[in-house]
Design a protein around this motif. Structure first.
Motif, PDB file in Angstrom:
ATOM      1  N   GLY A   8       0.847  -1.189   0.000  1.00 29.44           N
ATOM      2  CA  GLY A   8       0.000   0.000   0.000  1.00 29.44           C
ATOM      3  C   GLY A   8       0.878   1.232   0.000  1.00 29.44           C
ATOM      4  O   GLY A   8       1.620   1.479   0.948  1.00 29.44           O
ATOM      5  N   LEU A   9       0.829   1.989  -1.076  1.00 28.31           N
ATOM      6  CA  LEU A   9       1.676   3.175  -1.211  1.00 28.31           C
ATOM      7  C   LEU A   9       0.849   4.409  -0.840  1.00 28.31           C
ATOM      8  O   LEU A   9      -0.120   4.734  -1.521  1.00 28.31           O
ATOM      9  CB  LEU A   9       2.189   3.281  -2.651  1.00 28.31           C
ATOM     10  N   VAL A  10       1.215   5.067   0.249  1.00 29.40           N
ATOM     11  CA  VAL A  10       0.468   6.223   0.736  1.00 29.40           C
ATOM     12  C   VAL A  10       1.248   7.496   0.425  1.00 29.40           C
ATOM     13  O   VAL A  10       2.423   7.607   0.796  1.00 29.40           O
ATOM     14  CB  VAL A  10       0.218   6.124   2.260  1.00 29.40           C
ATOM     15  N   TYR A  11       0.617   8.456  -0.233  1.00 24.68           N
ATOM     16  CA  TYR A  11       1.338   9.658  -0.661  1.00 24.68           C
ATOM     17  C   TYR A  11       0.395  10.847  -0.715  1.00 24.68           C
ATOM     18  O   TYR A  11      -0.814  10.723  -0.562  1.00 24.68           O
ATOM     19  CB  TYR A  11       1.996   9.431  -2.027  1.00 24.68           C
ATOM     20  N   GLY A  12       0.980  12.028  -0.921  1.00 24.15           N
ATOM     21  CA  GLY A  12       0.212  13.276  -0.897  1.00 24.15           C
ATOM     22  C   GLY A  12       0.304  13.878   0.494  1.00 24.15           C
ATOM     23  O   GLY A  12       1.383  14.237   0.960  1.00 24.15           O
ATOM     24  N   GLY A  13      -0.831  13.983   1.176  1.00 30.00           N
ATOM     25  CA  GLY A  13      -0.830  14.429   2.561  1.00 30.00           C
ATOM     26  C   GLY A  13      -1.140  15.906   2.739  1.00 30.00           C
ATOM     27  O   GLY A  13      -1.195  16.691   1.790  1.00 30.00           O
ATOM     28  N   ARG A  14      -1.308  16.294   4.000  1.00 27.20           N
ATOM     29  CA  ARG A  14      -1.764  17.642   4.357  1.00 27.20           C
ATOM     30  C   ARG A  14      -0.621  18.633   4.550  1.00 27.20           C
ATOM     31  O   ARG A  14      -0.866  19.805   4.819  1.00 27.20           O
ATOM     32  CB  ARG A  14      -2.593  17.567   5.639  1.00 27.20           C
ATOM     33  N   SER A  15       0.616  18.210   4.456  1.00 27.80           N
ATOM     34  CA  SER A  15       1.730  19.112   4.746  1.00 27.80           C
ATOM     35  C   SER A  15       2.061  20.003   3.547  1.00 27.80           C
ATOM     36  O   SER A  15       1.565  19.791   2.425  1.00 27.80           O
ATOM     37  CB  SER A  15       2.967  18.308   5.144  1.00 27.80           C
ATOM     38  N   GLY A  16       2.941  20.951   3.782  1.00 26.45           N
ATOM     39  CA  GLY A  16       3.411  21.830   2.711  1.00 26.45           C
ATOM     40  C   GLY A  16       4.308  21.121   1.721  1.00 26.45           C
ATOM     41  O   GLY A  16       4.693  21.707   0.693  1.00 26.45           O
ATOM     42  N   GLU A  17       4.634  19.870   1.988  1.00 28.54           N
ATOM     43  CA  GLU A  17       5.491  19.093   1.096  1.00 28.54           C
ATOM     44  C   GLU A  17       4.675  18.105   0.256  1.00 28.54           C
ATOM     45  O   GLU A  17       5.188  17.084  -0.199  1.00 28.54           O
ATOM     46  CB  GLU A  17       6.547  18.349   1.918  1.00 28.54           C
ATOM     47  N   HIS A  18       3.414  18.436   0.037  1.00 21.91           N
ATOM     48  CA  HIS A  18       2.500  17.582  -0.714  1.00 21.91           C
ATOM     49  C   HIS A  18       3.052  17.244  -2.102  1.00 21.91           C
ATOM     50  O   HIS A  18       3.088  16.081  -2.507  1.00 21.91           O
ATOM     51  CB  HIS A  18       1.150  18.302  -0.845  1.00 21.91           C
ATOM     52  N   GLU A  19       3.493  18.272  -2.832  1.00 21.07           N
ATOM     53  CA  GLU A  19       3.974  18.055  -4.194  1.00 21.07           C
ATOM     54  C   GLU A  19       5.264  17.231  -4.216  1.00 21.07           C
ATOM     55  O   GLU A  19       5.492  16.435  -5.132  1.00 21.07           O
ATOM     56  CB  GLU A  19       4.204  19.394  -4.905  1.00 21.07           C
ATOM     57  N   VAL A  20       6.119  17.420  -3.202  1.00 22.04           N
ATOM     58  CA  VAL A  20       7.338  16.618  -3.102  1.00 22.04           C
ATOM     59  C   VAL A  20       6.972  15.150  -2.931  1.00 22.04           C
ATOM     60  O   VAL A  20       7.578  14.263  -3.539  1.00 22.04           O
ATOM     61  CB  VAL A  20       8.206  17.099  -1.916  1.00 22.04           C
ATOM     62  N   SER A  21       5.939  14.890  -2.131  1.00 19.48           N
ATOM     63  CA  SER A  21       5.481  13.520  -1.916  1.00 19.48           C
ATOM     64  C   SER A  21       4.983  12.892  -3.217  1.00 19.48           C
ATOM     65  O   SER A  21       5.228  11.708  -3.481  1.00 19.48           O
ATOM     66  CB  SER A  21       4.366  13.503  -0.869  1.00 19.48           C
ATOM     67  N   LEU A  22       4.301  13.667  -4.046  1.00 22.55           N
ATOM     68  CA  LEU A  22       3.816  13.140  -5.326  1.00 22.55           C
ATOM     69  C   LEU A  22       4.972  12.697  -6.205  1.00 22.55           C
ATOM     70  O   LEU A  22       4.922  11.634  -6.846  1.00 22.55           O
ATOM     71  CB  LEU A  22       2.975  14.188  -6.050  1.00 22.55           C
TER      72      LEU A  22
END
Length: 379
Positions: A8-22
């Protein structure tokens, strides 16, 4: 061929680093060996809404990643994913009724590719612990300590790791007596100094203060991002980094060096202007490189790390002193990030890293099953 491991790959998120996570998620999705793994994407929107995509049986491209992050009817993803649905069937093993994925297949291990708040700070790790699901990376304690710069430095101090002089306070303390903290900072640290939110990743909210006016403005700015602030002395130093991999017996990579395009290594220098330089291996004496590796492992174990971490150091230009800066428990993980590049130089490829991290997660989970959580009778 044996059963594929369902990740299960979890990504994105509520932080300011959302785009980095993508971007990290796209790189990881492309690199997995799909003859060994089946990938189930779980995207978290900036508002905290979970969306689940169909299982991936082959690497996605950039367009596909954007589709997976879309979450509308046309995209094939559920509009809203209840937090635990589709993640685990372990309750069934103990007689309970556990949720299953829409395909009826449980997830074997979760890989949380979330940077910063609500992902790297122990929150999702706690959720996965409650669900009894193996996951990649640091646990609740290490994630929380690794995110909170104040607590991290206290742990380093207890371990006897050398670090810069710092002071800290929370919003209530600052608003009650700002003059006291200004005086303490000016006496103990002097100018220039660096002001940082205690809990935030990727150098967001950091300012360099050269005088009292800039110090006050920097503190007010940092308090926008967290209720606690840390102020550190200025160190004229080279920035040295090392990657750590493992659980209870971790190993360290070769050291690397960052030459920032900015006055200091802030968010823009890391992710936007593309002008910062990475030097792997770092051009430092062999004894210094060995000291970096040894201190990195000590720091990793001190916070009870597991899986992976990148440990950052200052190498003072004046006298060659080595000072630990911080531990990052979920570092940038694209093939062009420092963490995997330092392992590549050490002889471990990106694909091998993914395999190792999955196995470390499963191994750590198995080890934790030896714990008696029921408080059974003494032998």
């Amino acid at each position: 061929m044996g059963k594929k491991v369902r990740v299960g790959l979890v990504y994105g998120g509520r932080s300011g680093e959302h785009e980095v996570s993508l971007q990290t998620a796209l790189a990881v999705m492309k690199a997995f060996d799909y003859s060994k793994y089946e990938i189930k994407p779980f995207y978290i929107t900036k508002e905290g809404e979970w969306r689940a995509g169909s299982p991936l049986l082959s690497p996605p491209d950039q367009v596909e990643l954007l589709r997976l992050a879309g979450g509308d009817a046309a995209s094939g993803t559920e509009a809203l994913m209840p937090v635990f649905t589709g993640l685990s069937d372990r309750q069934a093993a103990s007689g309970g009724t556990a949720p299953a994925s829409p395909e009826g297949k449980p997830i074997d291990v979760v890989f949380p590719l979330l940077h910063g708040t609500f992902g790297e700070d122990g929150t999702i790790q706690g959720m996965l612990e409650m669900a009894g699901i193996p996951y990649v990376g640091a646990g609740v304690l290490a994630s929380a300590v690794g995110m909170d710069k104040i607590m991290m430095k206290k742990v380093f101090a207890q371990e006897g790791l050398p670090q810069c002089v710092f002071r800290y306070f929370n919003r209530t303390q600052w608003e009650k007596d700002p003059a006291f903290f200004i005086m303490e900072i000016e006496v103990a640290l002097g100018y220039p100094c660096f002001v940082k939110p205690a809990n935030l990743g990727s150098s967001v909210g950091i300012s360099k203060a050269r005088n009292r006016e800039e110090l006050i403005a920097a503190i007010d700015y940092a308090l926008r991002f967290d209720r606690k602030v840390i102020v550190e002395e200025f160190i004229d130093a080279r920035e040295i980094e090392v990657s750590v991999l493992g659980n209870d017996e971790p190993r360290a990579s070769v050291a690397g060096e960052i030459t920032s395009s900015s006055e200091f290594y802030d968010y823009k220098a890391k992710y936007i202007d593309g002008k910062s330089m990475m030097h792997i291996p770092a051009n430092i004496p062999s004894e210094t490189a060995e000291a970096v590796r040894e201190m990195a492992i000590r720091a990793f174990l001190a916070i009870d790390g597991s899986g992976l971490s990148r440990v950052d150091f200052f190498l003072c230009k004046s006298d060659g002193r080595l000072l630990i800066n911080e531990v990052n428990t979920m570092p940038g993980f694209t093939p062009y990030s420092m963490y995997p590049l330092m392992w590549k130089e050490s002889g471990i490829s990106y694909i091998e890293l993914l395999d190792t991290l999955i196995q470390l997660a499963i191994s750590r989970h198995a080890e934790k099953q030896r714990i008696d959580y029921g408080g059974g009778s003494p032998v």
